[in-house]
Design a protein around this motif. Sequence first.
Motif, mmCIF file in Angstrom:
data_model
loop_
_atom_site.group_PDB
_atom_site.id
_atom_site.type_symbol
_atom_site.label_atom_id
_atom_site.label_comp_id
_atom_site.label_asym_id
_atom_site.label_seq_id
_atom_site.Cartn_x
_atom_site.Cartn_y
_atom_site.Cartn_z
ATOM 1 N N ASN A 212 37.201 32.614 41.942
ATOM 2 C CA ASN A 212 38.026 32.423 42.999
ATOM 3 C C ASN A 212 39.231 33.518 43.237
ATOM 4 N N LEU A 213 39.873 33.879 41.773
ATOM 5 C CA LEU A 213 40.981 34.776 41.831
ATOM 6 C C LEU A 213 40.578 36.268 42.401
ATOM 7 N N VAL A 214 39.112 36.509 41.635
ATOM 8 C CA VAL A 214 38.762 37.809 42.206
ATOM 9 C C VAL A 214 38.437 37.958 43.403
ATOM 10 N N ILE B 61 39.090 40.531 36.643
ATOM 11 C CA ILE B 61 39.187 42.083 36.625
ATOM 12 C C ILE B 61 38.385 42.587 37.649
ATOM 13 N N ASP B 62 38.624 43.791 37.823
ATOM 14 C CA ASP B 62 37.954 44.475 39.111
ATOM 15 C C ASP B 62 36.378 44.569 38.573
ATOM 16 N N THR C 188 39.879 48.683 44.563
ATOM 17 C CA THR C 188 40.262 47.088 44.504
ATOM 18 C C THR C 188 41.416 47.263 43.568
ATOM 19 N N PHE C 189 42.340 45.943 43.440
ATOM 20 C CA PHE C 189 43.438 46.076 42.591
ATOM 21 C C PHE C 189 43.526 44.713 41.805
ATOM 22 N N ILE C 190 42.499 44.148 41.576
ATOM 23 C CA ILE C 190 42.541 42.627 41.087
ATOM 24 C C ILE C 190 43.362 42.691 39.785
ATOM 25 N N ALA C 191 42.908 43.946 38.836
ATOM 26 C CA ALA C 191 43.758 43.807 37.583
ATOM 27 C C ALA C 191 45.087 44.088 37.794
ATOM 28 N N GLU C 192 45.604 44.858 38.695
ATOM 29 C CA GLU C 192 47.195 44.853 39.087
ATOM 30 C C GLU C 192 47.665 43.668 39.517
#
Length: 325
Positions: free
Chosen positions: A14-16, A71-72, A93-97
């Motif tokens: 979900n967060l990804v 994470i990405d 994408t900036f999932i980690a950030e």
Amino acid sequence: MNFNYKFSEKENKNLVTNFSNFFSHPYKNYFSFKKEVSEVISENKNIKRFMGYLKNNESEKGLSLISNCPIDEVLPNLTKDNPVEEKRNLKKTFIAEAFLESISQAMNLEVIGHKSVNNGDFFHDIYPIKNMYQSQSQKTLDSLKFHKDFTNHFARPSHVIVLCLRNDPVNEIVSTFVENQVVIENLPPQDLKLLKQPIYYTPFDDISAKKIASITDKKPLEHAIIEGKNNIRYFEGRTTSDVAEAKKVLEHLRLLIHEYKQEYQMQPGDCVIFNNDLYLHGKEVRKINDINALQNRWLMKIHAVDNIKAFKKHFSPEQYGVVNG
């Protein structure tokens, strides 16, 4: 080291998804990106359990290890010469950030940058750069000895948060940590007395020495190793003294640090949060079976502070939150 918290598969997926849809670019407009992250985490039930964990002061112990973090899913391949600029241009994408930023917000911390590190980016990388392969910095290909981040810098962060994006287990590379208080409790009184005296100095770190000519033409100011109750200001192999007796004590300190160290081989999706004033940390490259995998190992980190007003005098006039040095 044992995990303190693990995201469920449902929470992770979900967060990804939710961290994949930002309009703002964290390397071009950090504060707009920060606002978008705040809006997502305020409405997303899949991060509530984690936010509760952080707000319940679990991290006040000084170090937390989190697994299965978002994470990405797709990471660009970066070259050895200029991975910083390539990341800014190629990472889509900036999932980690977003995840790192969500941690800082949940802990009521503020992220800061330093002009000497990735030209002031708020998110920066533990990623090798060819001209710094043999340095003692986050850009090294070698082991990185025990240290406090920005040991001899005028603006040191209180917290460091590191997220693993890529690390092939074919190589044996462990992140190392040691709790300051444990080391201090095991030092004899005569060592403690010397370590609390301002008779030591630490050469400027390799990144600052490379980027900030204005500070490196001077000898570093002398300082104590143990400051306050349990803050250790030390960089293994670099911190020294002109006093012979004090040099001997440094060797006693080094041996104790290694005796009580904790270690963990981080895998993609692992995150460690630690207090820079309560822990020393490092990295040991123990076995290399694939040099290409080592050259592409990628962790992302942020530096954060609990009182940003104390740092305002150091900020660059061009950008709030970025230390001018």
